[in-house]
Structure formats: structure tokens, C-alpha cells
Scaffold this motif. Sequence first.
Motif, short mmCIF file in Angstrom:
data_model
loop_
_atom_site.label_atom_id
_atom_site.label_comp_id
_atom_site.label_asym_id
_atom_site.label_seq_id
_atom_site.Cartn_x
_atom_site.Cartn_y
_atom_site.Cartn_z
N VAL A 111 11.22 -4.27 -21.06
CA VAL A 111 12.41 -5.00 -21.51
C VAL A 111 12.49 -4.97 -23.03
O VAL A 111 13.56 -4.71 -23.60
CB VAL A 111 12.38 -6.46 -21.00
N GLY A 112 11.37 -5.21 -23.70
CA GLY A 112 11.35 -5.24 -25.15
C GLY A 112 11.75 -3.91 -25.76
O GLY A 112 12.54 -3.86 -26.71
N HIS A 113 11.25 -2.83 -25.21
CA HIS A 113 11.59 -1.50 -25.73
C HIS A 113 13.07 -1.19 -25.54
O HIS A 113 13.72 -0.65 -26.43
CB HIS A 113 10.71 -0.44 -25.07
N ILE B 69 23.40 -0.47 -31.65
CA ILE B 69 24.45 -1.39 -32.12
C ILE B 69 24.40 -1.53 -33.64
O ILE B 69 25.43 -1.43 -34.31
CB ILE B 69 24.30 -2.78 -31.45
N TRP B 70 23.22 -1.75 -34.20
CA TRP B 70 23.11 -1.94 -35.65
C TRP B 70 23.39 -0.65 -36.40
O TRP B 70 23.76 -0.69 -37.58
CB TRP B 70 21.74 -2.50 -36.00
N SER B 71 23.24 0.50 -35.76
CA SER B 71 23.56 1.77 -36.42
C SER B 71 25.06 1.95 -36.61
O SER B 71 25.48 2.76 -37.44
CB SER B 71 23.01 2.94 -35.61
N ILE B 72 25.84 1.22 -35.88
CA ILE B 72 27.29 1.33 -36.01
C ILE B 72 27.78 0.66 -37.30
O ILE B 72 28.79 1.07 -37.87
CB ILE B 72 27.99 0.73 -34.76
N TYR B 73 27.05 -0.34 -37.81
CA TYR B 73 27.45 -1.03 -39.04
C TYR B 73 27.63 -0.07 -40.22
O TYR B 73 28.68 -0.09 -40.87
CB TYR B 73 26.45 -2.13 -39.40
N ALA C 220 25.71 -7.93 -30.94
CA ALA C 220 24.31 -7.97 -31.39
C ALA C 220 23.67 -9.31 -31.08
O ALA C 220 22.52 -9.37 -30.62
CB ALA C 220 24.24 -7.67 -32.88
N LYS C 221 24.39 -10.40 -31.31
CA LYS C 221 23.83 -11.74 -31.04
C LYS C 221 23.69 -11.96 -29.54
O LYS C 221 22.73 -12.58 -29.09
CB LYS C 221 24.71 -12.84 -31.62
N ALA C 222 24.65 -11.47 -28.76
CA ALA C 222 24.55 -11.61 -27.30
C ALA C 222 23.36 -10.85 -26.75
O ALA C 222 22.67 -11.32 -25.84
CB ALA C 222 25.85 -11.12 -26.64
N ILE C 223 23.08 -9.67 -27.30
CA ILE C 223 21.91 -8.90 -26.87
C ILE C 223 20.64 -9.66 -27.19
O ILE C 223 19.73 -9.76 -26.36
CB ILE C 223 21.90 -7.51 -27.53
N THR C 224 20.57 -10.20 -28.40
CA THR C 224 19.37 -10.95 -28.80
C THR C 224 19.17 -12.15 -27.90
O THR C 224 18.06 -12.40 -27.41
CB THR C 224 19.49 -11.40 -30.27
N PHE C 225 20.23 -12.91 -27.66
CA PHE C 225 20.12 -14.09 -26.80
C PHE C 225 19.75 -13.69 -25.38
O PHE C 225 18.87 -14.31 -24.76
CB PHE C 225 21.44 -14.87 -26.81
N ALA D 179 18.14 -11.07 -24.43
CA ALA D 179 16.74 -10.60 -24.42
C ALA D 179 15.78 -11.79 -24.41
O ALA D 179 14.78 -11.77 -23.69
CB ALA D 179 16.47 -9.72 -25.63
N ILE D 180 16.09 -12.82 -25.19
CA ILE D 180 15.24 -14.01 -25.21
C ILE D 180 15.22 -14.66 -23.83
O ILE D 180 14.16 -15.01 -23.31
CB ILE D 180 15.73 -14.99 -26.29
N VAL D 181 16.39 -14.81 -23.22
CA VAL D 181 16.47 -15.43 -21.90
C VAL D 181 15.75 -14.57 -20.86
O VAL D 181 15.00 -15.08 -20.03
CB VAL D 181 17.95 -15.67 -21.50
N ALA D 182 15.96 -13.25 -20.91
CA ALA D 182 15.32 -12.36 -19.94
C ALA D 182 13.80 -12.41 -20.07
O ALA D 182 13.08 -12.47 -19.06
CB ALA D 182 15.82 -10.94 -20.13
N CYS D 183 13.31 -12.37 -21.28
CA CYS D 183 11.84 -12.42 -21.49
C CYS D 183 11.26 -13.74 -21.02
O CYS D 183 10.21 -13.78 -20.39
CB CYS D 183 11.51 -12.17 -22.95
N ARG D 184 11.95 -14.83 -21.33
CA ARG D 184 11.49 -16.14 -20.86
C ARG D 184 11.50 -16.20 -19.33
O ARG D 184 10.58 -16.74 -18.72
CB ARG D 184 12.35 -17.27 -21.42
#
Length: 135
Positions: A43-45, A54-58, A87-92, A94-99
Motif C-alpha cells: 500500500v505504501g509503495h 500527481i505532484w509531477s503535474i505541478y 493530493a490531499k485525498a490520496i494522503t488521507f 492512505a492514512i485511513v487504509a494503513c490504519r
Amino acid sequence: GILFVSAVDMKLQIVFFIASCIFFVRIFWLAFRLPLMANLALVGHRVICFKTVIWSIYPVVSALRWMGVISSWTEQVLLFSTLDVVAKAITFSAIVACRAILWLAHINGSMQLVMASHNFLVPVNDEWELLVDEG
């Protein structure tokens, strides 16, 4: 990035853009080297890969505005806002999925222990009648 936007001279803009891209690559190179827990490695990878995309699009969006392909409004209001939300939705997520993965791994072991502690046998005969020990 901020020096790229605020620089007046075109040569300085190019230098600052290249420098910011080099630092950007360095950040994600370090992110891919982070040690991950064994049960969260997959999941982390995937999250790091998706966030890299996503960040490469900036910088691409910044370069498009700099070249005059898109307007400043389109860059700031439409594209950067959308990229920020994604980007924020992915981070959130990922946090929920890992938990959730950690919680499920923990509860799975707990459930096995609870179920093992409640095993009992009910003796019955061939007609499925309860056999009672008279002793």
C-alpha cells in the motif's frame, strides 16, 4: 518554485525552475527509500507512486502557464485547486487504509484468540439428542 514565479529575468526563471525540479526529484527519491512496515509495504509503495505522479503535474502546469499555454486563473484556480484536493485525498485515504490494515491485522489475531477460548463440545447421539452425563 517561489523564486521561479517571482523572478523577472527569463534566464533566472529557467535556472530557478530547473533547480526546483532537481529538489523535487530529490524529495521523491528520498521518499522511495523510506523503510516501510512489511504488512504496509504494498500500500505504501503504491501511494508513493501515485503521489509522485500527481505532484509531477505541478511543475508541468507551472511550465504551461509560463509558456502562455494556459492563463494564470486556469493554473491557480482550476488546476492547482484540483491537484491539491486530489493530493490531499490520496494522503488521507492512505492514512485511513494503513490504519484499517493495521487494525484488521490486530483484530484478526484477537478474533482467533477469542474464538479459540470459546470452543466447547456438545455430545449428541445418533438421533442428535443431547447426551447428559449423570455423574
